[in-house]
Design a protein around this motif. Structure first.
Motif, PDB file in Angstrom:
ATOM      1  N   LEU A 114      37.186  44.101  41.593  1.00 41.01           N
ATOM      2  CA  LEU A 114      36.306  42.695  42.152  1.00 41.01           C
ATOM      3  C   LEU A 114      35.908  43.178  43.573  1.00 41.01           C
ATOM      4  CD1 LEU A 114      38.421  39.714  41.026  1.00 41.01           C
ATOM      5  CD2 LEU A 114      36.407  40.504  40.009  1.00 41.01           C
ATOM      6  N   SER A 115      34.843  42.436  43.883  1.00 45.58           N
ATOM      7  CA  SER A 115      34.513  42.571  45.122  1.00 45.58           C
ATOM      8  C   SER A 115      35.362  42.059  46.310  1.00 45.58           C
ATOM      9  CB  SER A 115      32.882  41.926  45.656  1.00 45.58           C
ATOM     10  OG  SER A 115      33.350  40.517  45.550  1.00 45.58           O
ATOM     11  N   PRO A 116      35.591  42.452  47.383  1.00 43.74           N
ATOM     12  CA  PRO A 116      36.506  42.060  48.534  1.00 43.74           C
ATOM     13  C   PRO A 116      36.155  40.306  48.721  1.00 43.74           C
ATOM     14  CG  PRO A 116      35.581  43.967  49.373  1.00 43.74           C
ATOM     15  CD  PRO A 116      34.833  43.760  48.200  1.00 43.74           C
ATOM     16  N   GLY A 117      35.067  39.901  48.547  1.00 46.25           N
ATOM     17  CA  GLY A 117      34.654  38.459  48.726  1.00 46.25           C
ATOM     18  C   GLY A 117      35.402  37.794  47.548  1.00 46.25           C
ATOM     19  N   SER A 118      35.338  38.303  46.230  1.00 45.37           N
ATOM     20  CA  SER A 118      35.843  37.738  45.247  1.00 45.37           C
ATOM     21  C   SER A 118      37.371  37.450  45.197  1.00 45.37           C
ATOM     22  CB  SER A 118      35.453  38.225  43.789  1.00 45.37           C
ATOM     23  OG  SER A 118      34.126  38.210  43.671  1.00 45.37           O
ATOM     24  N   TRP A 119      37.920  38.670  45.832  1.00 36.89           N
ATOM     25  CA  TRP A 119      39.426  38.655  46.026  1.00 36.89           C
ATOM     26  C   TRP A 119      39.973  37.548  47.027  1.00 36.89           C
ATOM     27  CZ3 TRP A 119      43.023  40.341  43.001  1.00 36.89           C
ATOM     28  CH2 TRP A 119      42.798  41.710  42.286  1.00 36.89           C
ATOM     29  N   MET A 120      39.028  37.710  48.150  1.00 41.48           N
ATOM     30  CA  MET A 120      39.308  36.776  49.290  1.00 41.48           C
ATOM     31  C   MET A 120      39.042  35.133  48.754  1.00 41.48           C
ATOM     32  SD  MET A 120      39.891  36.131  52.477  1.00 41.48           S
ATOM     33  CE  MET A 120      39.607  35.065  54.018  1.00 41.48           C
ATOM     34  N   ALA A 121      38.225  34.909  47.797  1.00 43.34           N
ATOM     35  CA  ALA A 121      38.049  33.536  47.446  1.00 43.34           C
ATOM     36  C   ALA A 121      39.218  33.034  46.535  1.00 43.34           C
ATOM     37  CB  ALA A 121      36.629  33.407  46.799  1.00 43.34           C
ATOM     38  N   ALA A 122      39.338  34.056  45.518  1.00 39.64           N
ATOM     39  CA  ALA A 122      40.704  33.606  44.750  1.00 39.64           C
ATOM     40  C   ALA A 122      41.902  33.547  45.582  1.00 39.64           C
ATOM     41  CB  ALA A 122      40.679  34.917  43.765  1.00 39.64           C
ATOM     42  N   PHE A 123      42.201  34.483  46.663  1.00 47.71           N
ATOM     43  CA  PHE A 123      43.392  34.220  47.400  1.00 47.71           C
ATOM     44  C   PHE A 123      43.468  33.060  48.351  1.00 47.71           C
ATOM     45  CE2 PHE A 123      44.745  34.666  51.673  1.00 47.71           C
ATOM     46  CZ  PHE A 123      46.364  34.977  51.580  1.00 47.71           C
ATOM     47  N   SER A 124      42.287  32.447  48.779  1.00 45.07           N
ATOM     48  CA  SER A 124      42.362  31.428  49.478  1.00 45.07           C
ATOM     49  C   SER A 124      42.318  30.034  48.749  1.00 45.07           C
ATOM     50  CB  SER A 124      40.769  31.334  50.277  1.00 45.07           C
ATOM     51  OG  SER A 124      40.553  32.273  51.011  1.00 45.07           O
ATOM     52  N   LEU A 125      41.957  30.121  47.408  1.00 46.62           N
ATOM     53  CA  LEU A 125      42.223  28.911  46.772  1.00 46.62           C
ATOM     54  C   LEU A 125      43.559  28.778  46.278  1.00 46.62           C
ATOM     55  CD1 LEU A 125      40.994  26.639  44.818  1.00 46.62           C
ATOM     56  CD2 LEU A 125      40.562  28.445  43.238  1.00 46.62           C
ATOM     57  N   ALA A 126      44.213  30.043  45.787  1.00 45.23           N
ATOM     58  CA  ALA A 126      45.636  29.981  45.578  1.00 45.23           C
ATOM     59  C   ALA A 126      46.565  29.605  46.627  1.00 45.23           C
ATOM     60  CB  ALA A 126      45.986  31.340  44.805  1.00 45.23           C
ATOM     61  N   TRP A 127      46.236  30.279  47.961  1.00 46.34           N
ATOM     62  CA  TRP A 127      47.010  29.778  49.008  1.00 46.34           C
ATOM     63  C   TRP A 127      46.858  28.300  49.294  1.00 46.34           C
ATOM     64  CZ3 TRP A 127      46.789  28.073  54.098  1.00 46.34           C
ATOM     65  CH2 TRP A 127      47.950  28.602  54.730  1.00 46.34           C
ATOM     66  N   ALA A 128      45.672  27.675  49.228  1.00 47.57           N
ATOM     67  CA  ALA A 128      45.471  26.340  49.522  1.00 47.57           C
ATOM     68  C   ALA A 128      46.301  25.566  48.573  1.00 47.57           C
ATOM     69  CB  ALA A 128      43.816  26.102  49.654  1.00 47.57           C
ATOM     70  N   ALA A 129      46.069  25.983  47.432  1.00 49.68           N
ATOM     71  CA  ALA A 129      46.981  25.056  46.064  1.00 49.68           C
ATOM     72  C   ALA A 129      48.483  25.204  46.616  1.00 49.68           C
ATOM     73  CB  ALA A 129      46.644  25.679  45.093  1.00 49.68           C
ATOM     74  N   GLY A 130      49.080  26.454  46.905  1.00 46.50           N
ATOM     75  CA  GLY A 130      50.298  26.585  47.259  1.00 46.50           C
ATOM     76  C   GLY A 130      50.749  25.778  48.183  1.00 46.50           C
ATOM     77  N   LEU A 131      49.955  25.427  49.309  1.00 46.83           N
ATOM     78  CA  LEU A 131      50.300  24.919  50.689  1.00 46.83           C
ATOM     79  C   LEU A 131      50.285  23.333  50.233  1.00 46.83           C
ATOM     80  CD1 LEU A 131      50.539  24.808  53.565  1.00 46.83           C
ATOM     81  CD2 LEU A 131      47.988  24.418  53.952  1.00 46.83           C
ATOM     82  N   VAL A 132      49.370  22.676  49.533  1.00 43.14           N
ATOM     83  CA  VAL A 132      49.158  21.164  49.360  1.00 43.14           C
ATOM     84  C   VAL A 132      49.827  20.755  47.998  1.00 43.14           C
ATOM     85  CG1 VAL A 132      47.010  21.212  50.423  1.00 43.14           C
ATOM     86  CG2 VAL A 132      46.893  21.237  48.038  1.00 43.14           C
ATOM     87  N   VAL A 133      50.075  21.216  46.964  1.00 48.95           N
ATOM     88  CA  VAL A 133      50.712  20.939  45.781  1.00 48.95           C
ATOM     89  C   VAL A 133      52.163  20.788  45.960  1.00 48.95           C
ATOM     90  CG1 VAL A 133      51.007  21.437  43.533  1.00 48.95           C
ATOM     91  CG2 VAL A 133      48.877  21.746  44.233  1.00 48.95           C
ATOM     92  N   PRO A 134      52.799  19.530  45.832  1.00 51.75           N
ATOM     93  CA  PRO A 134      54.129  19.593  45.959  1.00 51.75           C
ATOM     94  C   PRO A 134      54.913  20.330  44.938  1.00 51.75           C
ATOM     95  CG  PRO A 134      53.103  17.647  44.913  1.00 51.75           C
ATOM     96  CD  PRO A 134      52.134  18.331  45.356  1.00 51.75           C
ATOM     97  N   ALA A 135      55.787  21.430  45.517  1.00 51.25           N
ATOM     98  CA  ALA A 135      56.448  22.163  44.641  1.00 51.25           C
ATOM     99  C   ALA A 135      57.405  22.853  45.466  1.00 51.25           C
ATOM    100  CB  ALA A 135      55.419  23.231  43.981  1.00 51.25           C
TER     101      ALA A 135
END
Length: 316
Positions: free
Chosen positions: A237-258
């Motif tokens: 994938l392009s670096p931008g696609s990796w970055m976008a996926a990482f950012s979404l997953a990281w934000a979810a890991g921060l805000v989702v209670p788990a």
């Protein structure tokens, strides 16, 4: 409304909502690991790959320093000095506590250390506003991945929560809720100020702290990118696609209670987002190696801050 729904689910589900989210996400990751066990066994790390891992560890440690500096920028934006409290060492030494059950011990350490200098209320605001800024900053990186079937349209929406008209009421509610949790852990904490004194006390938009958190997310991604390179998946994938996926997953890991540290949530979101575009065995290996690297970075940062304090005390 979301808060009421979360409270209702927490009371209804045995063990609480956080436990069930943790079990579901870890179960999903475990199912993926079991389904790709053979593919994972066939993967190997070359000498070049080990160098990428070491580089990822160093960059992940550096991202923690950037994160600590971003918190310092936030405290300054709130109009408070730290007094005799060194904010960067405090942040680094307390960050490892986020892995303890409950997920409040790193907040408690910072509020307890900073409270005598600026007051419990302002100290609590600084530790509550920081994750809001981090989540907004992470989502703002989504556009680097392109259109993504319209997902990019959601990127600016969380940033609206930082407007004073929505930020301040949210902060007031979070202060009351979080102080109850912290008082259960340490009843000796001071009470919050009167309702009219709750919130940040600022009317402007936190542009400078947000810019600092954007830099933190970029530095955090650099460690993840090294893990991608370990398994030669950078060209998939392009670096931008990796970055976008990482950012979404990281934000979810921060805000989702788990589980503390977003364990399970980050990995599950990453698999769901990229599972159709990236070989899943390799993607699982990237996620696991990244989890190992950032955990080691947390340990090294905390140990370094502790050693630095001991050296300073012995010198004096």
């Amino acid at each position: 409304m979301l808060k009421r729904l979360q409270t209702r689910l927490t009371k209804t589900l045995p063990g609480g909502l956080k436990l069930w989210v943790t079990l579901l996400t870890l179960g999903f990751v475990g199912w993926a690991l079991a389904g790709h066990a053979q593919g994972l066994r066939e993967l190997s790390i070359s000498a070049r790959g080990w160098w990428w891992l070491v580089t990822g560890l160093g960059l992940s440690w550096l991202s923690l320093v950037v994160n600590a500096l971003a918190w310092k920028v936030l405290v300054a934006w709130l109009g408070h000095g730290s007094g005799p409290v060194p904010l960067v060492p405090l942040y680094l030494s307390s960050n490892l506590l986020k892995y303890l059950p409950g997920g409040v011990w790193h907040f408690l350490r910072r509020v307890r250390a900073l409270g005598p200098s600026i007051g419990t209320g302002p100290a609590l605001v600084s530790v509550l506003l920081e994750p809001m800024l981090m989540a907004v900053a992470a989502v703002l990186w989504l556009p680097v991945g392109g259109w993504q079937n319209g997902l990019v349209l959601l990127a600016p929406l969380p940033a609206l929560l930082l407007l004073p008209r929505w930020r301040e009421p949210l902060l007031c509610r979070l202060e009351r809720s979080r102080l109850r949790q912290l008082n259960q852990a340490e009843p000796g904490l001071e009470a919050l100020p009167p309702p009219e004194q709750l919130g940040s006390g600022r009317r402007g938009y936190p542009w400078t702290p947000l810019a600092a958190e954007l830099l933190f997310i970029a530095s955090r991604f650099s460690g993840f990118w090294c893990c991608v390179q370990v398994f030669d998946l950078g060209a998939v994938l392009s670096p931008g696609s990796w970055m976008a996926a990482f950012s979404l997953a990281w934000a979810a890991g921060l805000v989702v209670p788990a589980a503390p540290g977003g364990l399970g949530v980050f990995e599950a979101v990453l698999l769901l987002r990229l599972g159709l575009s990236v070989p899943e065995a390799g993607l699982l290996a990237v996620a696991l190696s990244y989890r190992l690297v950032v955990t080691l970075a947390d340990v090294l940062a905390a140990a370094g801050a502790r050693a630095d304090r001991l050296l300073a005390e012995s010198a004096s």
